[in-house]
Design an enzyme around this catalytic site. Structure first.
Site, mmCIF file in Angstrom:
data_model
loop_
_atom_site.group_PDB
_atom_site.id
_atom_site.type_symbol
_atom_site.label_atom_id
_atom_site.label_comp_id
_atom_site.label_asym_id
_atom_site.label_seq_id
_atom_site.Cartn_x
_atom_site.Cartn_y
_atom_site.Cartn_z
ATOM 1 C CG ASP A 259 -29.436 59.066 15.512
ATOM 2 O OD1 ASP A 259 -28.454 58.463 15.376
ATOM 3 O OD2 ASP A 259 -29.559 60.308 15.892
ATOM 4 C CG ASP B 155 -26.382 62.012 14.172
ATOM 5 O OD1 ASP B 155 -27.568 61.507 14.519
ATOM 6 O OD2 ASP B 155 -25.929 63.015 14.906
ATOM 7 N NE ARG C 20 -31.173 60.757 19.376
ATOM 8 C CZ ARG C 20 -32.389 61.373 19.713
ATOM 9 N NH1 ARG C 20 -33.352 60.863 20.033
ATOM 10 N NH2 ARG C 20 -32.373 62.441 20.094
ATOM 11 C CD GLU D 92 -34.783 60.653 27.466
ATOM 12 O OE1 GLU D 92 -35.642 59.926 27.046
ATOM 13 O OE2 GLU D 92 -34.528 61.675 26.941
ATOM 14 C CE LYS E 200 -27.432 61.137 20.988
ATOM 15 N NZ LYS E 200 -27.250 62.680 21.021
HETATM 16 C C1 VG1 Z 1 -32.897 65.368 21.905
HETATM 17 C C2 VG1 Z 1 -32.770 64.416 23.235
HETATM 18 C C3 VG1 Z 1 -31.394 64.723 23.963
HETATM 19 C C4 VG1 Z 1 -30.272 64.491 22.941
HETATM 20 C C5 VG1 Z 1 -30.562 65.493 21.725
HETATM 21 C C6 VG1 Z 1 -29.585 65.246 20.649
HETATM 22 O O1 VG1 Z 1 -32.882 66.746 22.859
HETATM 23 O O2 VG1 Z 1 -33.753 64.599 24.214
HETATM 24 O O3 VG1 Z 1 -31.367 63.808 24.955
HETATM 25 O O4 VG1 Z 1 -29.176 64.793 23.312
HETATM 26 O O5 VG1 Z 1 -31.982 65.286 21.207
HETATM 27 O O6 VG1 Z 1 -29.753 64.107 20.117
HETATM 28 P P1 VG1 Z 1 -34.332 67.565 22.898
HETATM 29 O O7 VG1 Z 1 -33.678 68.866 23.521
HETATM 30 O O8 VG1 Z 1 -35.076 67.689 21.646
HETATM 31 O O9 VG1 Z 1 -34.863 66.842 24.134
HETATM 32 V V1 VG1 Z 1 -29.202 63.637 18.471
HETATM 33 O O10 VG1 Z 1 -29.267 62.297 18.258
HETATM 34 O O11 VG1 Z 1 -30.877 64.102 17.974
HETATM 35 O O12 VG1 Z 1 -28.126 64.800 18.055
HETATM 36 CO CO CO Z 2 -28.228 61.812 16.411
#
Ligand code: VG1
Ligand code: CO
Length: 545
Positions: free
Chosen positions: A279, A281, A284, A366, A378
Site C-alpha cells: 500500500d 506506506d 500492507r 484481516e 506491519k
Molecule cells: C483500517 C484497517 C485496520 C488497519 C488500519 C490502518 O482501519 O481496518 O486493520 O490497522 O486501517 O492501516 P479502519 O479503522 O479504517 O478499519 V494502514 O495500512 O491504512 O496504516
Molecule cells: Co498502510
C-alpha cells in the site's frame, strides 16, 4: 543561529488520531497553523524535548516534503538534538520502525495516510511512533489530542528550506540533521531474517516468475533494491515502482479491486507463479498464487504454521495475535503449536505492548497486514519475503501451501463488506442501536440463523491493564459463523461501515468453494439484525475483500 519564533495559534477541532494517526484532506492539513498545531501537540506531550532524537519521513505523497521542512524547523526551535530523515523525505512505515529501533531515537513522525489516495484533493496524515518503533498507544494519542485542545502557541525557526536529497549531515538552528538512505537499513534487516541465498536461487530460476505491484507508492524503491538488486529477480519484476505524489491517480490499497494490473497478470493465459502488492506506506501486503487469491487471514495463519522454515523463526514462536475481526484461522494454528493467541482491537498500536513483553512473535489483521517482532509495524515486503522463503523451503507453489493448510486445519471462510460514503449520523445511530440491544439479541432468529452470543468487544491490555471499549459488535450464530460490525477510523469524509463475516468449515468436500456463497446466510442475517438497508439506504457494499 536562526531566531526562534513563537507563533500564537488557536486550537482546531477534530485533531483526534484515529485507528492510525491523524488523517485529513490535504486542504484541511495545509491551512495555516493546522499541521503546526498537531506537531507542537506531539512535542508538548513529549515534555522536555531538549536533546531528544527523532526520525522523520513519509510515503512521498503530496505535501510530504513541505511537511518535513515545517517539522524540522519546529523541532529545532523546540530544542531537539537530532533528526534522522530519509533521503527525499522518504521512509516506508516499516522502514521508519526499523530506523527508530536501530538508532535508538526517542520516536518518529511518519507522514502518511497509508492506503488513502494522495494528491492535492486527496488525503494526508501524521502518525507518531514511540521509542519502541511502534504506533503510539491509545494513552499517548489521547494525550496528544488533549494538547491540541488547549494549544495557544507553537515554536518555529525563521529559516529557509534544507536540502532533503543529499545524504549527509547538516545543522539547523543548533540541531543536527542526518539525511540517510531510506532503504539500506531496512534491506539489511530483511537479509538478517530470511534465507536470501535460497530466495535468490528461486528468483533467478527462469521458471519462477513473480510480480510485485508497488502501486506508485513508497515500496517501489524498497522492492527494487531487495527483489531485483539484492535477490536477482529479473528487471521489471516490480511494477508501478516509481513513487508518485498522487500514486498515479489510484488508490494505493492492495486488494483485488485496486491492484487490478497485478490481478490480471496472475489470472491471464500464462499466469505468474507468485504476485504481491503493497500500500501507500508499505505496511500492507496482498499475496496471490497462480490464479489464486490468498485471504489475509489465511496468509497470517500460513505464516505462523510455517514459521519454522524461516531462519529468524526457527525456534518456536512466543505467541501470536490477531485483531478481533480477523478470522480465527490463526487460533487453530496456535492451538496446534500450543502457544497463546491474543485477540486485540483493530489497529497495530495494540500489538506493541505484547511484542515488547515477548508475549507474541507474529501478528496480523484481516486488512492485509502481517508483521512480527522484527519491527513494531506491519510490514508488507517482510510478508512477501516470508512467503518466498516458505515456497523455496517447501518446494510447493503458494496455492498448494494454502490448500494443504485447509486440509490440515480446516478453512475459515472470511469476507469483509465495506459500505462507504455513508451519512455519519445515521450510521452512528445504527451502531448505537446495535450496541444497546446487544445483550438482548441472544436466542433471536435472524434470517435462517439464530443468535447464540453477542457482545460489544472490549479489550484489557494484558501488559499495562489499559481498557479499550466499544471496539466492535460481535454476533455469533448457531452455525458457528460470526459477524462483526464497526465503523472505520481512518477515513477523512463521511462514514464507512465495515461488516466482517467468517465461518469455519472442516468437510474436505467444502474447502474450495466460493467465499461469498459460503457466507451468504451469515451476511443476510447480519444485514437484517443491524438494519443495514434501512439505516444506510444501501443494498450492496462498495468494496468486498
Ligand atoms: C483500517 C484497517 C485496520 C488497519 C488500519 C490502518 O482501519 O481496518 O486493520 O490497522 O486501517 O492501516 P479502519 O479503522 O479504517 O478499519 V494502514 O495500512 O491504512 O496504516
Ligand atoms: Co498502510
Amino acid at each position: 543561529m536562526s531566531a526562534i519564533k513563537t507563533i500564537d495559534t488557536n486550537p482546531f477541532a477534530g485533531q483526534k488520531p484515529g485507528t492510525s494517526g491523524l488523517r485529513k484532506k490535504v486542504a484541511e492539513f495545509t491551512q495555516p497553523h493546522y499541521l503546526e498545531n498537531f506537531v507542537q501537540a506531539i512535542f508538548n506531550m513529549l515534555g522536555d524535548c531538549r536533546g531528544k532524537r527523532l526520525a522523520v519521513g513519509g510515503d512521498g505523497r503530496y505535501y510530504n516534503r513541505e511537511a518535513i521542512q515545517i517539522i524540522a524547523r519546529m523541532a529545532a526551535a523546540n530544542g531537539f538534538g537530532k533528526l534522522l530523515i530519509g533521503r527525499g523525505g522518504i521512509f516506508s512505515t516499516p522502514a521508519m520502525s526499523c530506523v527508530i529501533r536501530k538508532y535508538g531515537t526517542d520516536g518518529g513522525i511518519i507522514l502518511s495516510a497509508s492506503h488513502n489516495p494522495g494528491g492535492p484533493n486527496a488525503d494526508f496524515g501524521v502518525k507518531f511512533n514511540g521509542a519502541n518503533g511502534g504506533p503510539a498507544p491509545e494513552a499517548v494519542t489521547e494525550a496528544i489530542y488533549r494538547q491540541t485542545l488547549s494549544i495557544e502557541q507553537y515554536l518555529t525557526l525563521d529559516t529557509g528550506d534544507m536540502d532533503l536529497d543529499r545524504v549527509g549531515r547538516c545543522e539547523l538552528g543548533g540541531m543536527e540533521i542526518e539525511i540517510i538512505d531510506p532503504v539500506t537499513d531496512y534491506a539489511d534487516l530483511m537479509a538478517s531474517i530470511f534465507d536470501f541465498e535460497k530466495i535468490s536461487q528461486l528468483l533467478t530460476n527462469r521458471r519462477f516468475h513473480m510480480c510485485f505491484d508497488a502501486m506508485h507508492a513508497v515500496t517501489g524503491p524498497y522492492a527494487k533494491a531487495i527483489l531485483e538488486e539484492r535477490l536477482g529477480a529479473e528487471p521489471g519484476t516490480v511494477i508501478n515502482g516509481a513513487p508518485d505524489e498522487s500514486f498515479g491517480g489510484g488508490h494505493p490499497d492492495p486488494n483485488l479491486v485496486h491492484a487490478r494490473e497485478l490481478v490480471d497478470r496472475m489470472n491471464g493465459d500464462a499466469p505468474l507463479a507468485f504476485g504481491a502488492a503493497s500500500d501507500g506506506d508499505g505496511d500492507r501486503n496482498m499475496v496471490l498464487g497462480s490464479g489464486f487469491y490468498i485471504n489475509p487471514c489465511d496468509s497470517l495463519a500460513v505464516l505462523a504454521a510455517n514459521a519454522g522454515l524461516v531462519p529468524a523463526y526457527h525456534e518456536s514462536l512466543a505467541g501470536v495475535a490477531r485483531s478481533m475481526p480477523t478470522s480465527r484461522a490463526l487460533d487453530r494454528v496456535a492451538q496446534f503449536l500450543e502457544i497463546p493467541c491474543y485477540e486485540t482491537p483493530v489497529g497495530w498500536k495494540f500489538f506493541g505492548n505484547l511484542m515488547d513483553a515477548d508475549k507474541i512473535t507474529i501478528c496480523g489483521e484481516e486488512s492485509f497486514g502481517t508483521g512480527s517482532n522484527h519491527v513494531r509495524e506491519k510490514d508488507g515486503l517482510w510478508a512477501v519475503l516470508f512467503w518466498l522463503n516458505i515456497i523455496v523451503e517447501s518446494r510447493k507453489p503458494a496455492r498448494s501451501i494454502v490448500r494443504e493448510h485447509w486440509q490440515r486445519f480446516g478453512r475459515d471462510y472470511f469476507t469483509r463488506h465495506d459500505f462507504e460514503g455513508l451519512d455519519a449520523g445515521r450510521t452512528g445511530e445504527m451502531i448505537g442501536r446495535l450496541r444497546d440491544r446487544v445483550s438482548g439479541l441472544v436466542g433471536r432468529q435472524a434470517g435462517e440463523l439464530s443468535i447464540q452470543a453477542a457482545d460489544d468487544f472490549a479489550y484489557t491490555d494484558p501488559v499495562d491493564g489499559g481498557v479499550s471499549e466499544e471496539q466492535g459488535v460481535r454476533i455469533f450464530f448457531n452455525d458457528g459463523s460470526r459477524a462483526v460490525f464497526r465503523l472505520s477510523g481512518t477515513g477523512t469524509a463521511n462514514a464507512t461501515l465495515r461488516l466482517y463475516c467468517d465461518k469455519y468449515e472442516t468437510d474436505p468436500a467444502l474447502l474450495g468453494l466460493d467465499t461469498q456463497r459460503m457466507l451468504a446466510q451469515t451476511l443476510q442475517a447480519a444485514g437484517e439484525v443491524a438494519g443495514i438497508a434501512e439505516f444506510t439506504g444501501r443494498t450492496a457494499p462498495d468494496v468486498i475483500t
